[in-house]
Design an enzyme around this catalytic site. Structure first.
Site, PDB file in Angstrom:
ATOM      1  N   ALA A 100       0.835  -1.206   0.000  1.00  0.00           N
ATOM      2  CA  ALA A 100       0.000   0.000   0.000  1.00  0.00           C
ATOM      3  C   ALA A 100       0.866   1.251   0.000  1.00  0.00           C
ATOM      4  CB  ALA A 100      -0.917  -0.010   1.217  1.00  0.00           C
ATOM      5  N   TYR A 101       1.973   1.198   0.730  1.00  0.00           N
ATOM      6  CA  TYR A 101       2.915   2.328   0.753  1.00  0.00           C
ATOM      7  C   TYR A 101       3.494   2.575  -0.639  1.00  0.00           C
ATOM      8  CZ  TYR A 101       7.522   4.486   1.173  1.00  0.00           C
ATOM      9  OH  TYR A 101       8.631   5.276   0.980  1.00  0.00           O
TER      10      TYR A 101
END
Length: 220
Positions: free
Chosen positions: A130-131
């Protein structure tokens, strides 16, 4: 020159603030919590409490007024969940770019990460994936802004070893580590090199002096 740094309490940001102050520039750090202000003052920077997850474009633009450049060095941090990767690593970066345009500040440096832009391999930790996706979306948004003289810096794995003053800086570099000291030194040099506007550069430790590496990466 007045330089505003989002994520002003971060480890790279504090190093950059010390470098800016040492050469006579005015460093302004945007921080989330009042308790972080003293560390910025110790680095020679002026702290401004401004939560990028709740502030408006107008509020941030007011803090950027008169700045010569803006640096996005904020991040949700390794202990945060996927939701804050979205609100900080993507949305706050987009908001800061909107504010820079509103305030008429053209020079914008984005601290990204090596590996951003590549699809996360199968089995990647979901939060880290997600980062990576949030950072890529933030980078893509910045690359679309013709009214900003942006540079995206993608360091390799960060270490707290003493800086060497020598790096590898290019559109693509081999895998490698880089000290936070050297990242801050490269950011300082990028602020002085308009020929790096419009470039996305990877950074690792290397053999080339920082000033020479930035000069070689510049266009024109």
């Amino acid at each position: 020159m007045r330089i505003v740094i989002a994520g002003g309490h971060g480890q790279i940001a504090l190093r950059l603030e010390r470098l800016l102050t040492a050469r006579g520039d005015q460093a302004v750090g945007l921080v989330r919590r009042p308790g972080q202000a003293e560390d910025l003052r110790a680095a020679g920077a002026r702290p401004v409490v401004c939560d990028l997850e709740s502030a408006s474009v107008r509020q941030i633009a007011d803090h950027l007024a008169g700045a010569g450049a803006v640096v996005f060095a904020a991040g949700a941090g390794p202990r945060s969940g996927a939701a804050r990767k979205e609100t900080v690593d993507r949305a706050a970066a987009v908001l800061l770019a909107d504010a820079a345009q509103t305030a008429g500040v053209r020079r914008f440096l984005m601290v990204s990460g090596k590996g951003v832009g590549d699809e996360p391999p199968l089995g990647t930790d979901p939060v880290f994936a997600a980062y990576l996706r949030a950072k890529e979306q933030a980078d893509a948004d910045l690359r679309s802004r013709e009214s900003l003289d942006w540079t995206i810096l993608r360091p390799g794995r960060l270490t707290d070893d003493p800086g060497t003053g020598r790096v590898a800086l290019a559109e693509s570099t081999p895998p490698g580590d880089v000290t936070r000291d050297d990242v801050a030194a490269v950011l300082l040099a990028l602020l002085d090199e308009p020929g790096t506007a419009g470039l996305t550069l990877e950074l690792t430790g290397g053999d080339v002096l920082v000033a020479d590496a930035v000069r070689s990466a510049a266009v024109g």
